[in-house]
Design an enzyme around this catalytic site. Structure first.
Site, PDB file in Angstrom:
ATOM      1  N   SER A 142     -15.134   2.724  -1.104  1.00 35.56           N
ATOM      2  CA  SER A 142     -14.407   1.830  -2.003  1.00 35.56           C
ATOM      3  C   SER A 142     -15.164   0.516  -2.083  1.00 35.56           C
ATOM      4  CB  SER A 142     -12.998   1.571  -1.468  1.00 35.56           C
ATOM      5  OG  SER A 142     -12.371   0.500  -2.163  1.00 35.56           O
ATOM      6  N   TYR A 155      -7.505  -1.210   5.440  1.00 36.05           N
ATOM      7  CA  TYR A 155      -8.083  -0.157   4.585  1.00 36.05           C
ATOM      8  C   TYR A 155      -9.531  -0.487   4.248  1.00 36.05           C
ATOM      9  CZ  TYR A 155      -8.915   2.563   0.308  1.00 36.05           C
ATOM     10  OH  TYR A 155      -9.452   3.397  -0.651  1.00 36.05           O
ATOM     11  N   LYS A 159     -13.172   1.504   5.040  1.00 36.72           N
ATOM     12  CA  LYS A 159     -14.150   1.901   4.031  1.00 36.72           C
ATOM     13  C   LYS A 159     -15.520   1.273   4.314  1.00 36.72           C
ATOM     14  CE  LYS A 159     -11.522   4.615   1.633  1.00 36.72           C
ATOM     15  NZ  LYS A 159     -11.794   6.067   1.560  1.00 36.72           N
TER      16      LYS A 159
END
Length: 260
Positions: A142, A155, A159
């Protein structure tokens, strides 16, 4: 483009029941490849495989379940005779808010699914087939792994770790196995709904290319990376974000309109 023919090759796509995973499976199948789609439930895996059609099959396999992952690899080899492509697409984001407010359970789930699962599946695919015969792995990262945002820091950290792991694996598994990643921006998926659903117009307006992404935008890039057209690319993370990492495009458009 020469080299995009995937006839005779077989791919496993994890987290493929919808969104980017399903679009990737469809793109690989359209290029002639056999596709095995995984999802947590057999029902959703079968439904996704039916949407892909052709030789596609669905297998129930939670991304972090080692026994299920091993069974999936075994069934793939039994059914199709090879495992040439692995797309580690399964991801999760159960943690919202500052990192220091997250408990261990949310931390562990985020890193288990987003980092450990790609390592697990890549190891199984390499030992079962790719290490001897060669292959291509693509991890879904991401742009969050390259930036800093409020409330989804955990998160994004996972990534960022996946981007690093991609480079590490590219070296460890060379020269037989190519390992790359894609870093989507805001894409029209259920996982990313909080980032676009209530303010899509504003997000689109601030993006250089004037819209949020579609799963097919990411799928096209993955199909390229697993093909022979990308045979001299490894350890890279391809950003596919319509220019979102560049920053807010609105001031530049307004300047152009004013003749500045």
């Amino acid at each position: 483009m020469a080299g995009l023919d995937l006839n005779g090759r077989t791919a496993i796509v994890t987290g493929a029941s919808r969104g980017i995973g399903l679009a990737v499976a469809q793109a690989i199948a359209a290029a002639g490849g056999n596709v095995v789609l995984t999802s947590r439930s057999q029902e959703s895996a079968d439904a996704a495989a039916a949407q892909v059609g052709g030789t596609a099959i669905g297998i129930a396999a939670h991304a972090v379940d080692e026994d299920a992952a091993r069974r999936c690899v075994d069934v793939t080899l039994e059914r199709f005779g090879s495992l040439d492509i692995l797309v580690n697409n399964a991801g999760t984001n159960p943690a919202f808010g500052p990192i220091i407010d997250q408990d261990h359970s949310r931390f562990a789930k985020t890193f288990d699914v987003n980092v450990w699962a790609p390592v697990l599946w890549t190891g199984l695919a390499t030992k079962a087939w790719m290490g001897e015969h060669g292959g291509a792995v693509v991890n879904t990262a991401s742009i969050g792994g390259m930036a800093f945002e409020a409330n989804i820091g955990l998160y994004n950290a996972s990534k960022a770790a996946l981007i690093h792991v991609t480079k590490q694996l590219a070296l460890e598994l060379s020269p037989k196995v190519r390992v790359n990643a894609v870093a989507p921006g805001v894409v029209r998926t259920k996982l990313a709904e909080a980032l676009w659903k209530e303010h899509e117009q504003a997000v689109s307006a601030s993006t250089a290319l004037g819209r949020i992404g579609e799963p097919e935008d990411i799928a096209s890039a993955v199909a390229f990376l697993v093909s022979d057209a990308a045979s001299w690319i490894t350890g890279e993370t391809m950003v596919i974000d319509g220019g979102q990492l560049l920053g807010d495009a609105l001031p530049f458009r307004q300047g152009a309109q004013l003749g500045v």
